[in-house]
Each structure stands twice: as structure tokens, then as C-alpha cells.
Scaffold this motif. Structure first.
Motif, PDB file in Angstrom:
ATOM      1  N   SER A  70       0.846  -1.179   0.000  1.00 26.66           N
ATOM      2  CA  SER A  70       0.000   0.000   0.000  1.00 26.66           C
ATOM      3  C   SER A  70       0.887   1.236   0.000  1.00 26.66           C
ATOM      4  O   SER A  70       1.972   1.237   0.589  1.00 26.66           O
ATOM      5  N   ASP A  71       0.438   2.243  -0.664  1.00 26.00           N
ATOM      6  CA  ASP A  71       1.194   3.502  -0.673  1.00 26.00           C
ATOM      7  C   ASP A  71       1.220   4.124   0.715  1.00 26.00           C
ATOM      8  O   ASP A  71       2.053   4.971   1.019  1.00 26.00           O
ATOM      9  N   LEU A  72       0.296   3.672   1.560  1.00 30.07           N
ATOM     10  CA  LEU A  72       0.179   4.280   2.881  1.00 30.07           C
ATOM     11  C   LEU A  72       1.324   3.878   3.800  1.00 30.07           C
ATOM     12  O   LEU A  72       1.614   4.562   4.774  1.00 30.07           O
ATOM     13  N   ILE A  73       1.940   2.722   3.510  1.00 27.37           N
ATOM     14  CA  ILE A  73       3.037   2.251   4.356  1.00 27.37           C
ATOM     15  C   ILE A  73       4.355   2.482   3.635  1.00 27.37           C
ATOM     16  O   ILE A  73       4.602   1.905   2.577  1.00 27.37           O
ATOM     17  N   GLU A  74       5.216   3.293   4.212  1.00 26.69           N
ATOM     18  CA  GLU A  74       6.516   3.532   3.587  1.00 26.69           C
ATOM     19  C   GLU A  74       7.446   2.348   3.786  1.00 26.69           C
ATOM     20  O   GLU A  74       7.352   1.628   4.780  1.00 26.69           O
ATOM     21  N   GLU A  75       8.334   2.212   2.844  1.00 32.31           N
ATOM     22  CA  GLU A  75       9.325   1.133   2.890  1.00 32.31           C
ATOM     23  C   GLU A  75      10.038   1.070   4.238  1.00 32.31           C
ATOM     24  O   GLU A  75      10.146   0.028   4.861  1.00 32.31           O
ATOM     25  N   LYS A  76      10.505   2.223   4.708  1.00 35.49           N
ATOM     26  CA  LYS A  76      11.344   2.199   5.915  1.00 35.49           C
ATOM     27  C   LYS A  76      10.564   1.940   7.206  1.00 35.49           C
ATOM     28  O   LYS A  76      11.156   1.626   8.237  1.00 35.49           O
ATOM     29  N   THR A  77       9.244   2.072   7.142  1.00 34.90           N
ATOM     30  CA  THR A  77       8.440   1.734   8.317  1.00 34.90           C
ATOM     31  C   THR A  77       8.332   0.214   8.494  1.00 34.90           C
ATOM     32  O   THR A  77       8.090  -0.288   9.590  1.00 34.90           O
ATOM     33  N   ASN A  78       8.541  -0.493   7.391  1.00 38.55           N
ATOM     34  CA  ASN A  78       8.393  -1.956   7.419  1.00 38.55           C
ATOM     35  C   ASN A  78       9.274  -2.638   8.461  1.00 38.55           C
ATOM     36  O   ASN A  78       8.864  -3.605   9.103  1.00 38.55           O
ATOM     37  N   ASN A  79      10.501  -2.128   8.620  1.00 35.20           N
ATOM     38  CA  ASN A  79      11.374  -2.716   9.635  1.00 35.20           C
ATOM     39  C   ASN A  79      10.751  -2.607  11.015  1.00 35.20           C
ATOM     40  O   ASN A  79      10.883  -3.517  11.843  1.00 35.20           O
TER      41      ASN A  79
ATOM     42  N   ASP B 202       9.481  -5.573  13.648  1.00 38.42           N
ATOM     43  CA  ASP B 202       9.816  -5.549  15.058  1.00 38.42           C
ATOM     44  C   ASP B 202       8.564  -5.781  15.914  1.00 38.42           C
ATOM     45  O   ASP B 202       8.565  -6.561  16.872  1.00 38.42           O
ATOM     46  N   LEU B 203       7.498  -5.086  15.535  1.00 37.33           N
ATOM     47  CA  LEU B 203       6.210  -5.242  16.202  1.00 37.33           C
ATOM     48  C   LEU B 203       5.753  -6.698  16.137  1.00 37.33           C
ATOM     49  O   LEU B 203       5.240  -7.257  17.112  1.00 37.33           O
ATOM     50  N   TYR B 204       5.953  -7.281  14.971  1.00 37.17           N
ATOM     51  CA  TYR B 204       5.532  -8.661  14.781  1.00 37.17           C
ATOM     52  C   TYR B 204       6.323  -9.590  15.706  1.00 37.17           C
ATOM     53  O   TYR B 204       5.753 -10.481  16.338  1.00 37.17           O
ATOM     54  N   ASP B 205       7.632  -9.353  15.783  1.00 36.62           N
ATOM     55  CA  ASP B 205       8.445 -10.132  16.724  1.00 36.62           C
ATOM     56  C   ASP B 205       7.879 -10.045  18.131  1.00 36.62           C
ATOM     57  O   ASP B 205       7.799 -11.042  18.848  1.00 36.62           O
ATOM     58  N   HIS B 206       7.496  -8.835  18.527  1.00 38.97           N
ATOM     59  CA  HIS B 206       6.971  -8.676  19.886  1.00 38.97           C
ATOM     60  C   HIS B 206       5.686  -9.457  20.105  1.00 38.97           C
ATOM     61  O   HIS B 206       5.510 -10.118  21.115  1.00 38.97           O
ATOM     62  N   ILE B 207       4.802  -9.362  19.130  1.00 36.24           N
ATOM     63  CA  ILE B 207       3.508 -10.018  19.359  1.00 36.24           C
ATOM     64  C   ILE B 207       3.634 -11.537  19.269  1.00 36.24           C
ATOM     65  O   ILE B 207       2.927 -12.267  19.970  1.00 36.24           O
ATOM     66  N   VAL B 208       4.592 -12.011  18.481  1.00 38.33           N
ATOM     67  CA  VAL B 208       4.846 -13.463  18.460  1.00 38.33           C
ATOM     68  C   VAL B 208       5.353 -13.908  19.822  1.00 38.33           C
ATOM     69  O   VAL B 208       4.921 -14.926  20.369  1.00 38.33           O
ATOM     70  N   GLN B 209       6.239 -13.100  20.382  1.00 39.80           N
ATOM     71  CA  GLN B 209       6.762 -13.409  21.705  1.00 39.80           C
ATOM     72  C   GLN B 209       5.645 -13.444  22.749  1.00 39.80           C
ATOM     73  O   GLN B 209       5.593 -14.346  23.591  1.00 39.80           O
ATOM     74  N   ILE B 210       4.757 -12.483  22.677  1.00 40.45           N
ATOM     75  CA  ILE B 210       3.620 -12.467  23.611  1.00 40.45           C
ATOM     76  C   ILE B 210       2.766 -13.712  23.425  1.00 40.45           C
ATOM     77  O   ILE B 210       2.371 -14.368  24.391  1.00 40.45           O
TER      78      ILE B 210
ATOM     79  N   HIS C 149      22.221  -1.604  11.316  1.00 41.96           N
ATOM     80  CA  HIS C 149      20.938  -0.907  11.372  1.00 41.96           C
ATOM     81  C   HIS C 149      20.575  -0.610  12.832  1.00 41.96           C
ATOM     82  O   HIS C 149      20.824  -1.435  13.712  1.00 41.96           O
ATOM     83  N   PRO C 150      19.986   0.573  13.108  1.00 45.41           N
ATOM     84  CA  PRO C 150      19.628   0.897  14.501  1.00 45.41           C
ATOM     85  C   PRO C 150      18.787  -0.182  15.181  1.00 45.41           C
ATOM     86  O   PRO C 150      18.986  -0.474  16.368  1.00 45.41           O
ATOM     87  N   LEU C 151      17.837  -0.774  14.425  1.00 41.97           N
ATOM     88  CA  LEU C 151      16.983  -1.787  15.062  1.00 41.97           C
ATOM     89  C   LEU C 151      17.794  -3.027  15.426  1.00 41.97           C
ATOM     90  O   LEU C 151      17.484  -3.722  16.403  1.00 41.97           O
ATOM     91  N   VAL C 152      18.808  -3.347  14.636  1.00 44.07           N
ATOM     92  CA  VAL C 152      19.696  -4.462  14.969  1.00 44.07           C
ATOM     93  C   VAL C 152      20.426  -4.142  16.267  1.00 44.07           C
ATOM     94  O   VAL C 152      20.504  -4.973  17.187  1.00 44.07           O
ATOM     95  N   MET C 153      20.957  -2.924  16.341  1.00 39.85           N
ATOM     96  CA  MET C 153      21.660  -2.493  17.555  1.00 39.85           C
ATOM     97  C   MET C 153      20.740  -2.643  18.769  1.00 39.85           C
ATOM     98  O   MET C 153      21.151  -3.112  19.824  1.00 39.85           O
TER      99      MET C 153
END
Lengths: 359, 359, 359, 359, 359
Positions: A248-257, A261-269, B92-96
């Protein structure tokens, strides 16, 4: 046992009031008394404005195309005001309906000009987990958030915007969305940590107190709570997972990282929830063994007392008989010999139970 | 029962301290007291150099493009030094952030110039499994490893590099990565072997001692431990699985066979974990049956004693009555006849219980 | 309870001895005493030769390109001899390592010129299932099999080759591979049939004997055994499944039907294993109910005895009191009337318990 | 407890007798005594012929290309006759082998000119479910069915062919296949309905009779039965599912709707099986609670009797003592007062237990 | 225990009466007495007509191509009338069969000119969940619904059509289909809410009443009910899921959003069902612990009474013996001293049990 009413799933009756005509707006939830209030934050790298009102229309004049606007609505009673906001941002009627129907499970829907995300906030109230419905509209340069009650989980995000700490002021609306979801998920960590503490406390109680129905009740409550948490977290995990893959144009490439990260957190939860779930289910078995152990102990006391004194009483009974001819009765030392015999039996019994490790 | 505090999941609060701004570096863990120290090994087929320091900057001059450099950092407190290393290798900062946030679940992330791998080391401490966060950066000719505490699981690898045993000196950085992961996974074998011993020991105890809450507690502890191990191993299995399939210049073709071998090992560990898990869950049932068996035994003793002596006492009671006219009392041999009757009842009872196999 | 040491998974320490350098050959297993011996069968439709030796080199001269050669090595101690064979057939070092590391789970690996298959043979030893590691190399016109101990599961295949019964002599090496795998899988049928017999025997015992910890132990042993069998069979099922789909010149088209047949068999075994597993898990529950039933019976005996004789003893106690004025004591027939009353109470009680179906 | 031998899975030893050479024909099963008999029905829209014989060769002359021929063989002992049939229709040796090896799990195999289907018929015998192996060859204009024993499940199909009711006479061989499979699956409905009745009957028994090991045994038998049914039905479901998707000239387009209908039925049966399975597993828990309830009741009787009469007996014992000076003994109304006290204690106790709801 | 017959799955014998010829119409169900009645609603944006009859033929003349026609048939006995309707709309014979065979699991089938949907309505009858078979034909401008009995779940839809509230009058037949499915699914919310209430009520009962078999029975009934609900809901979820993906001219683009909404609802119901299921299964465990707790209490009363009075009775028995020489008997204050001793023992015992927290 507490008399208070326990709601199995704190169900908001069922997302849609029965026989309601699909596509009409009626608030469905149990927080009717919360007054609707509006909080608008309008910012970019350089500027920051905040505005609070009861009506969105006052706020529209503040909205500036060059800035990112975050509308936060607390309380979903005032359906007309929400409807005005919906019209301003041209939201689909079914989206409007889902915003005010609070029983929704977390989901994400892609529309032409915006993303629609439903999540659930979790908090404790009288020892029971409560879910609070949160919906979020993410557009090109605006984010709308709708909450049932005035929560404070977003305060740190507000502060970061106000003070300009971190990246948030220099990024676009999708980063704000990330920050808000991050705040919600961070809150889950608190809730499951609390769950962990309660499990530990209950484990402790299990061994130190007499078995009672209160413990059974508490275990059942923990079960209910973990099932409720799971119901909020697992669908949100799917949501974040899909957010990661959305094109989607609404999500920028660099926000994906950050979303990853968010996904990692919720998987952990999610993993922790599953572990806690197994622990809670295990508590019932533990409890059964402690009850059995305690009953075993009770039975041992009874058995030891009865086994020692019943034979002795029998012996005493023998010499309480009134037969005319009982030779022992006449002998002078009989009484003392009998005491000796009884003491030997007593000690023998004690030794026997000692060897059996019952003492 | 031990009074020591049991942590359900030895949770490092939750990977990210609450309300922390995403992308900022703060050590999150429970080993704050460990001083950060740096160990650099620089080698190729011909050369070998080792250097220890507190600051990475001293080490950078040792780094030689033609050699493979292994930076090992113990202790994650000194965030600035770690940051310098990150800048040097352009991480990358998130890696750090993930390097110093120790609650991460094992994962692998591919970046342009390097792979980022998070794993968990397992070891026992006071009878409970502890997880230690390890992160690894694998670049063209360098490997960076970050550990929370100074562990010794990598010592055999160091020795092999120093002495030049095996293939390691003649291979590139990816083989070093393999050797390090192999060391971590080998360590899991030790941990689950230990688990196996404890299960067996507990099985033994179950039958030989009196039931007590300590056993319940120990079973619960085993459950907690196996769940923790699982939480470290299962995601790492996915990591190795993805490593096998990754298409990256960083992994040489011929290293792939070794990674497949690694994968075989971790699959084997996972299977054993599942088996141990089933065995541990079965322990609770076993324990319940042994408690029940013991209670059965207690009840039998009580029943036998009571069944034999209560009727006899009744008979004695009869002839202890003070009625003026009880014909038996006058008869001379009554007392002896009564003893005879009682002994017959006694033997009859014993025979009855013998036949029921209660004796 | 038996004192013998029970090994939870009869683990061969862990496939690879810890800290061993990857790619070096060391026998890992618990059958160090078995002497390595070599058995070579060389055959085609017309010819048949058999040769036994301690060294592969003696055998190489017998190998004839036009014939199919089956090398069978029993005992994996003599690593050098195995290494020579590996060099002769140009096997990969990791394959060589897997051959002597006996803890491997069943797997299949495709190489340029040969297939590498690892399987496990199962047999009983002292009532516990033992796994024996078997590895197999299938090349153009040769098959190499490596066993830990001298087993006899391949004897029927040898006989068929020798006597020329069936298709085996007229087919290529892949058919020999099929025949050998078939022999291994046939053996599994024996093992699980035996398992079935033991489950039935235990069910019988459950009802006919007094509850004892031995039964709990036996159930636990069955659990362990079925888990071990599963660990051998389930990965082999994947192996056969992949063998069916492999596209290799080494497997002829017409052999595929036979492999499919093999797959049917192993699926059938897997299903039976799952069924037996459910039955074994159910045994623990059954056992609990039989214990409870037996305890119920014990309690009934106690309750009946106590309920009948305690009130009667009380009555006898009343008339044993020494009050100066108890009118009943003077009356001549009191004693007999009292007996009457007691007998009525006694019969009434019996009737009451009879109606409650406790008798 | 019944002494009859219970077979866990009524295993036909294992589909293939051990060490049998693959591809040779030997009947494997436990119905050796059934004599092989042949029943041929030859029909088309206009014509109908039926022929019974002991040898297929007599029947071949009746086979008419324009008609559909249904060969039904009962009893698989006479391997030579079956072989002749196989040769006539040019069946693959492995198919021939699977026809006489009765332990096969349901499967479907596509060959050039025919489909080979294996299914299992289920029926009760002495309260245990029995599986009977049925195999079916479906060719262009013929269907061959092979049964272990002379069953009657196909009779309705025979009748429909004979009387020409329904579509069957106007359709081709694939419709006959459908009708036969339909008859088999209809039979499953009977079997699981019967299962349902038995579950209900057992539930009833659980509450109305005293706990006994017979009930445990019956529950175990139900478990065994449901597992056996599952083993027959679940693979057949896959078979029908594949039949739906098969692309073969042998299956006409318009038969597909009927096969889909068949699939719906078997899915429904599978779901019911899963439900019954859950119910049966739940029976054990139910049984445990009823045993516990009954034990509770027993304990209450004991406790009430003992709690009432033991103190009263103690009081009587006090005044049975022979001390020279016990003031109460001399007083004239002591005895009556004591009776009063005892009655008060007695009533008090009853009231106490009443309030505790134990009475 | 109630004597009423409990039907495990309220099975309609099995969708198809045994040995019925496939493709013939016979009503299969247990509501034979319901008279077939017909209700036709014919509407478009401007017009609205309603007509009730016993025969479809009367209704055909009312059908207007420009309007949407909704035929609702209550009662499936009058097979001929239903057949006429089927002929008029050219329905496939197997569809006709499925309409009157009420045991069908929910499914969707696509035909050239119409969709065929089977669903199940749920309602309570005597505390047990009943399923009612509903089938639906959705054509270009008509919807046919077939119900077993005259239900009222569609009344709100009728009202909306009549009064013209909401979108329904301005939309095509697929929206009517959505509205009807929505009404069915809304009804499920009622049923599972009721289930939730019953679970809570039972939890309450568990703790406040004496254990009895009635509770076990009620838990079992809840299990049966939840399994039945699951059997209706889970396949319908698949149906709605497929409806979402279907590519058919019959479903307009804009109706898809509503179907997705429907899907969200049924997923939510499914999740709740799974949660309730876990809660119900947990009830049995809870019940076991409350029984054990109650037995524990009973045992404590017994043990305390017996432990206190058995030793005291023994002491009284000692001084009831008739030995000629018992020195204590002569002493004047013996009796009073003994009372003192007994009271001390009594108090000591109470203190002991108090400290053990048994009192």
C-alpha cells in the motif's frame, strides 16, 4: 465464595445487537456513560498543535494538509459526531458500523484511501481482564483512533510528539500508526507479566493453605483471563502479520522494519500466552495432588489413632467383663502387668508406623 | 517447601522496557553487573592473532581485510562501546537495539551486507534453566558475537582456531558462524540430557518416598524448565531452517552441508524435547496413582484393625453389662469359651482379608 | 520395585560427542564391543558369490561391474576400515560421519552418485525397546549397509538372493534397497504386535491384581517404548515418502510401485502406533478408576463394620454403667430382651446397606 | 470380568506375513475357513443375467462386452481362482497381492485400464467391531469385488439391478461402483448409530449401578471400537475425496455429483466419529466423578455414625468405671438425667450434620 | 436422575434412510407432523406483495420477473409440492434430495443458475440444543428457503421488507440471501450466550451444593450441546468463507462487503465456541476438586472425633476393669483427677488440630 457476578467472556452482548439492520450506527458496548470527547494533535517536524473539543467540526479547521493529524475519540456514545468525522474522511458505512460495535475481533481491512485496523486493549478491573475495543483509521496524512473509554495507553506517544523525542515528528502517518500499535502491544506485556505473578502467587498458596473451593475458583478465573487475552492477542498477530505484507502507498518502505519488530513482539507475547496457558492448566492437576496429599495425611492420623487405641480398648474391655471366674482378676499384679503389655503394644505400633514412614 | 522466589519464565521484564522510544539503545536484562569486555580473534590459514580489550576502537587497528575477524563481546552494559562497533560495521539501529534487548526470541534477519542471528544459550542455575541471550552478526569476513555474561560455550571453537585443528582456519566467516551455532546446539544436548536424568530421578523418588508437596513442586519445576527450553530451541530450529534456504553471498555452497547437519541436530533436540514433555506431563498422573495407592494402603490398615477389634470389643462390652441375670456369667468356663470364640472370630477375619488380598 | 536403571530414551549420549570437531570420524554409540565384520554378496541373474572378511580391501577384487554388490558391515568400531570403503565409493565426509554417529534420526540425502538413507531397527531387550542405527548407501550397482550389531533382520533377503526366489536377482540395486527397507519395516510389525500383546496383558493385570506401583511403572515403560518406536518410525515414513517422489536415475520406474507399497505399510504402522499410544495413555485413567473402585470397596467394609458395631457397643456400654439405680438391670429378662433389640438393630443395618447396594 | 480374549486391534497379523516375498499371492487373514464362491451379474438397460459358480472360468463365457459385468468373490482362500480372474482382466501383481492381503488400509490406485479401491466393511461380532476387507476393481464395463466373507451389505444393490429400480441399470460401471461404495458407507451409519446407543446406555449405567471394573472395561471397549471405526473410515474419506478429483475416462461427468454426495456422507460420519470419540473419552472422567461421589457418600455414613456414637460410648464408659467415689453414681436420677444428656447430644449432632447438608 | 431419554446427537437417523435409492425424494427427519405451508413475498423498491398458500402452483402466477421473489416453505412432508417447486425452478434431483434429507451438514454448491446453501438453525428444547435443517436456493431474482418447522428467525427480515427499512428493498436477491444468513447467525449469538449463562450457573452450583450425579450429568449435557453447536457452526463458517470467494454473477460486487462482515461474525462465534468448550471441559476438573475438598472435610470431622474420643474411651475402659487390685480406684479424688486429665487431653487434641488448620 464471592457472590459477585462473573461474566464468562465479558461479552458485549454480541457485537451487533440482535435484529439490528446491517449498516446502521448504534453504539454496542457496556460503557454507555462515557462522554464522547475529541483530542486532535496536528504536527510535522517543525510545528505542533493540540486541540480538545466535543465536536469534530471545530477541529476540521485546524487540519492542515502539510501536517499529520491525529484525531483521538474517547467514548463512542455520541454516534452523530462520529458520523460527521466519517463523512469528512469518506469512510465506508460498514467501517463506521465496526467502529461503534465494540465486540469486533481484531482485524485489518484495506480500503482505497485508508487502512482500517481494529485492536483490543487489555486491562485489569477487579481482578478480571477487561477488553477495550480500539479502532484506527490510517490515511495519507491522518490517523483516527476510536476508544471506548478514556485510556492512557497512548500518553507516552503524545508526549513523544509534543517533545519531539525520537523519530516520530519527522516521519509520516504510518509511523504514528506503528507507534500507537506499539503502545498497545507494550501494554500486553504488562498484562501478561501480571498474569505470571498471579500464577506464581497461586502456586505458593496451593501448598501453604488448606484446600478450599476459593483456589479452584481462582484457577478458573486465571483460565478465563488467559482465554480472554488470547482472544485479543492472536487475531492481532494475524493483523500485524498482514500489515507486514500489505502493499500500500500508505506504508513507507522504511516503516516496514518497525512493523517487523512489532511482529516479533507479538509473536513473543503469543508464545508466552501459550506457556502460561499450559501452566494454568497444570495448576488444576497440582491442586488435585495437594488435596490428595492432605487427605492422605488426615487418613494417616485417623488410622494411627484408631489402630493404637482400638486394640487397647478391647483389652480393657476384656477385664471389664463380669464373669464370675476370670483367673487374672484375682492376681495382685495383674493390673500392672497389663499396663506393661499395653505399653509394649503401644510402642510396637508406633515402631510399625514409623517404619512405614507414616510418622 | 523452599522459600526462594521462583520466576515463571525468568522474564527479562519484556524485551523492551515499557514506553521506551523505539530505536534507542538501553540494555534490558538482569545481568547489569557484568562488565563489558571484548575479545578479538583475527585469523586465516597462516596467521592467528588474539587481542583482549575494553574498547572496540583499540581493536579496529588489528582488523585485517585478508583475515577473518571474530569480535566477541561479553556483557552488554557498556552501550556506547557497542554503539561504536555498530557504527564501524554500519549496523541498522533496530539491529543495535535487538542486540542489547535480551528478551528477544531467536530469529534471523538478512541485511545487505550481513546476517543478524539471535539465539539463546541455556544453562542450569540453582536447578532452574536460565536463558542467555546471544546475538551474532555475520559479514563478509567478520563475525560479531554478543553475550550477556562471559560464557565458556565458545571455548572449544577458540581452541580449534588457535591450534588450527579441523577445517576452521581454512574456511571463511560462514564456517565460523556454523561452528559457533554448532557449539550452542551441542550445549542444548547437555541440557536436555540433564533433564532426562532429572526425570528419571524423579520417577524413582515417586515410588520410594512418601507423597509430599515437594514432589508436586519438582514436577512443576520440570514443566517450567522444559517450556523454557522449548522456547529457546523451537524458534532456533526455524532460524537454522531458514539459514539452509537463504540465498546470500555470505553463505558458501560447501557450508550448506554443514548447516543441514546442524538442522538435523536441532530437529533431533526438538523431538527429544517433545518426548520429555510428554514424560513430564505423565509424571503428574503417575504421582496421582502412587498417592492413591498409598492412601489405599492406609485405608486397608484402618479397615482391618477396626473390622477385627470393633466386634470383639462389642462382645467384651456385652459381658461387662451389669444385668442381674446374665446366665453365662455364672458358668465357670464362660471366660475361656469366650476367648475361644474371640480367637476364632479373629482368625476368621484374618482369613477373610487374606482372601481379599488386603494382607 | 525393580532397581535396574531405566534409561529414558536409551540415548546414545547425543549423536555427536560434545565438542567433537565436525567432519571427523569417531564411533558414537553403546556397542563398542561389537567387532566389525564384513559380508559381501555379489550377484546378477546368473551368478551369485558371497564373501566374508574383516577388511573391505579383500572384497574390492570381488566386485564386478556387471553384478550388483551388497556390502554389509556389522559393527561400527573399526573406523579405518569403514573409511577405506568410503574412499573406494567416494562418499562425502559428512555421510561418513553420519554412518558412525549412531544417534541420527532416519533421513534420506541425495548425492550425485548415490542415495544415503538412515533408518532404525527396533528390538526388545529386557522388556525395553532398543533402537539400532542402520545406514544404507544405494549406488548404481551397489548397496552398502552399516549396522551397529550383527542383526538377523536381513537374513530372509540373503536367502532370497542365494536361492534366486522372487524377482530380486533379476532386478537392479534399487530393488535390493527396497527389499532391505521392506525387511526393516516388516520387523516393525513384529515390534508393535508385541506392544499390542503387552497392552492387553497389562489391561488384564489391572483388574485382577491389587493396585501397586509396579503397574504404574509398567504403564510408564509402555509409554517410553511407544515414544521410542514413534521416534524411529515417523521420520522413516517421511523418508519413504520422499523416496517415492525422488527423481533419480538410481530408482527405476518399475520399482516405484514397490516403494509405494512400502509407504502404505509404514503409514499403516504409524496409524497403529497412534492408536496404541491412545490406548496406553488411557491405561493410566483405567488404572485410576480401578484403584478408586478398590478403595471404595475397602471403605464400604469399614463403614459397614463400624456402623453396625459402634451403636451396639454403645448400648452394651450403657448397661455396663455403675449407677445405683438403673431400673432395667433388675428385671430378669432384660438381658434377653436386649439381645433381641441388638439383633433387630443388626438386621436392620444389614437391610439398610443391602438396599444401598453396598453388600 | 469376562475371561474372553480381547484383541486390541483385531489385527490380521500384519497385512503381509513376515518375510513373505513381495509380489507373491497368499491369503492373509483370519477367515481361512470361508469357501471361495463367485457371483456374476451381467446387465444392461434391457438385459439381466445372474450366475453363481466356484470358478471364474465358467463365468467368462457369460461376459458380454455390451453389458456391465459385476463379479463378486466371497472368500479369499482359493488364491488360484482369484489369480485366473486377475489374469483375465490383466491386473498388476501388486494389486493381486493387495486383494488377498486383508490388513490393507483403504486406498485408491489408478491404473491404465482400471481403478483399484480398497475399503473396509464394519460389523459387530460379540460386542466388538470387526473390520472386513473389501477390494474393488472398476474397469470400462466391469466391476470386480472381493470380500473376505459372504456379507449381505450389497444385497440392496443386487435387488435394484434385478428389479431395475432407480438409475442403476441405465448407467455405466462407475455408477455401479458408486452404488457399492454407497452401500458400504450406509452401513457405517448403522455402526455408529449403534455406537451412539451404547454410549447412552453406558452413561445411564454409570449413575444407576455401583462402580465396578466392568464399567471401566466397557469404556475401554468403546474406545477400542471407535478407534477401529476411525481406522476404517478416515482413509476411506481420503479415497472418496481423491475419487472426486480423479481425471479418468472410467468416471463419467454425471457420476461426479453422486460421488460428491458420497463425500458429504463420509465427512458427516467422520465428524460424528470425532464427536463420539470425545464423548467416550469424557465417560472416563464422568465415571471418576461418580465413583468419588459414591465414596463421599460412604464416608459420610461412616463419619455420622462414628461422630454420634463414639462420644456417647465414651460417656457410658465414664460411668462404667469402678472408682470407689464417683458422686453421680449414688444419685437416684442420674441414669435418667444421663439419658437426657445423651439424647440432647444425639439430636445436636443430627442437627449439625443436617446443617452441613450431609443428611 | 432424570429418566428422560437423552439422544446423543439428536441424529435424524442418518440423512438418508438406509438402502434408499439415491436420487429419490423422501422426507427424512423427526418432524413428520409439521404440515407443509408456503409463504411468498414478492417485492422490489416500489412494490410489495405477500401471499400464503398450501401449494406452490397458486403462487407461481404471483411471481413477477421484475420483482424479487422469496418462497419460504415450512415443513418438508409434502414432498410432491416441493417437487413441483423444484421442477418450476429446474433444480437438480440431488439438490431436491438434499432439501428433504434433514441430516445434511452445512454446505454450499454452485449450479449454473443458482446457489444451493444448507445451514442449520439452533434452538433450545427441554434444555437440549436442537438443530433444524434450513436449505436455501439463491437464483437471479428469487430465493427459496426450506425449513423443517415453522420458525420465527426470519421474521425481522420479513418486517424489514414489509416496512422498507434499511437497504433490503433496493437490493437484489443476493442481499436477501445475506439478510437471511445474517438472521441465522445472529440467532447463534443468542444460543451461545445462553450457553455462557448455563456454564456460569453450573460453576456457581458446583461450589454451593453437595456433589451429586446430577452435576456430572449437567456437565455432560453441556458437552453434548457445545459439540452439537460446533457441528452446525464450523461447516457454515466454511460455507460463508467460500461464499466470499465465489465468482458468480449471482453475487454482486457490493454485497461482498456484507458477506465479509458475516464471515467476521461467524469466526467470532467459532472462537467463542472453542473458548466455551475449554471452559466446559475444565468444569469436570473443577468438579473433581470440589468433590475432593468435600471429602477432605468429611474425613477431617471423622478423624477429629475419633482421635479425641477413642483415647478417652480407652482411659475410661481402664478404670472399668474388674481387677481386684487397682490402687487408683481406692483413692478418693481419683475420679476428679481423671476428669482433669481427660480435659487436658481433650484441649491438647483440639490445639493440635487447630495448629494443623483442620479446625
Amino acid at each position: 465464595m464471592a457472590k459477585r457476578k462473573r461474566h464468562l467472556l465479558r461479552r458485549p452482548k454480541h457485537s451487533k445487537s440482535l435484529n439490528q439492520i446491517p449498516g446502521t450506527l448504534t453504539y454496542v458496548g457496556n460503557k454507555e456513560s462515557v462522554e464522547t470527547s475529541l483530542d486532535v494533535i496536528d504536527y510535522n517536524q517543525e510545528q505542533y498543535e493540540r486541540f480538545q473539543s466535543k465536536s469534530p467540526q471545530d477541529a476540521f479547521k485546524f487540519v492542515d494538509e502539510d501536517r499529520i493529524t491525529w484525531f483521538n475519540i474517547d467514548g463512542l456514545n455520541n454516534v452523530e459526531e462520529i458520523e460527521k468525522l466519517g463523512e469528512y474522511y469518506e469512510l465506508h458505512p460498514l467501517v463506521m458500523e465496526d467502529i461503534v460495535n465494540t465486540g469486533q475481533r481484531p482485524k485489518i481491512e484495506e480500503y482505497q484511501d485508508y487502512l482500517f485496523i481494529v485492536a483490543q486493549m487489555l486491562y485489569y478491573k477487579d481482578g478480571e481482564i477487561e477488553n477495550e475495543h480500539i479502532s484506527m483509521i490510517v490515511g495519507k496524512n491522518y490517523v483516527l483512533t476510536f476508544q471506548e473509554a478514556n485510556g492512557d495507553v497512548f500518553d507516552p506517544v503524545r508526549e513523544r510528539i509534543e517533545t519531539g523525542k525520537g523519530r516520530i515528528r519527522s516521519r509520516s502517518a504510518d509511523y504514528l500508526m506503528f507507534a500507537l500499535l506499539d503502545a498497545i502491544i507494550d501494554n500486553y506485556f504488562l498484562v501478561i507479566d501480571d498474569m505470571s505473578d498471579r500464577i506464581e502467587a497461586l502456586e505458593e498458596t496451593l501448598f501453604t493453605t488448606q484446600p478450599s473451593d476459593d483456589i479452584t475458583l481462582e484457577i478458573q478465573e486465571l483460565k478465563r483471563n488467559i482465554l480472554r487475552i488470547r482472544r485479543a492477542v492472536f487475531p492481532l498477530r494475524e493483523v500485524i502479520g498482514r500489515l507486514e505484507k500489505i502493499e500500500s502507498d500508505l506504508i513507507e518502505e522504511k516503516t516496514n522494519n518497525y512493523i517487523r519488530d512489532l511482529y516479533d513482539h507479538i509473536v513473543q507475547i503469543s508464545e508466552n500466552i501459550e506457556i502460561y496457558r499450559e501452566m494454568i492448566w497444570g495448576l488444576m492437576d497440582m491442586y488435585m495432588t495437594t488435596i490428595s496429599n492432605k487427605m492422605n495425611e488426615v487418613m494417616k492420623v485417623l488410622t494411627i489413632m484408631a489402630s493404637i487405641f482400638i486394640p487397647l480398648t478391647f483389652i480393657a474391655g476384656i477385664y471389664g467383663m463380669n464373669f464370675e471366674y476370670i483367673p487374672e482378676l484375682q492376681w495382685k499384679y495383674s493390673y500392672f502387668v497389663l499396663w506393661g503389655v499395653m505399653i509394649i503394644i503401644f510402642i510396637g505400633m508406633l515402631y510399625y508406623f514409623k517404619r512405614k514412614k507414616w510418622l
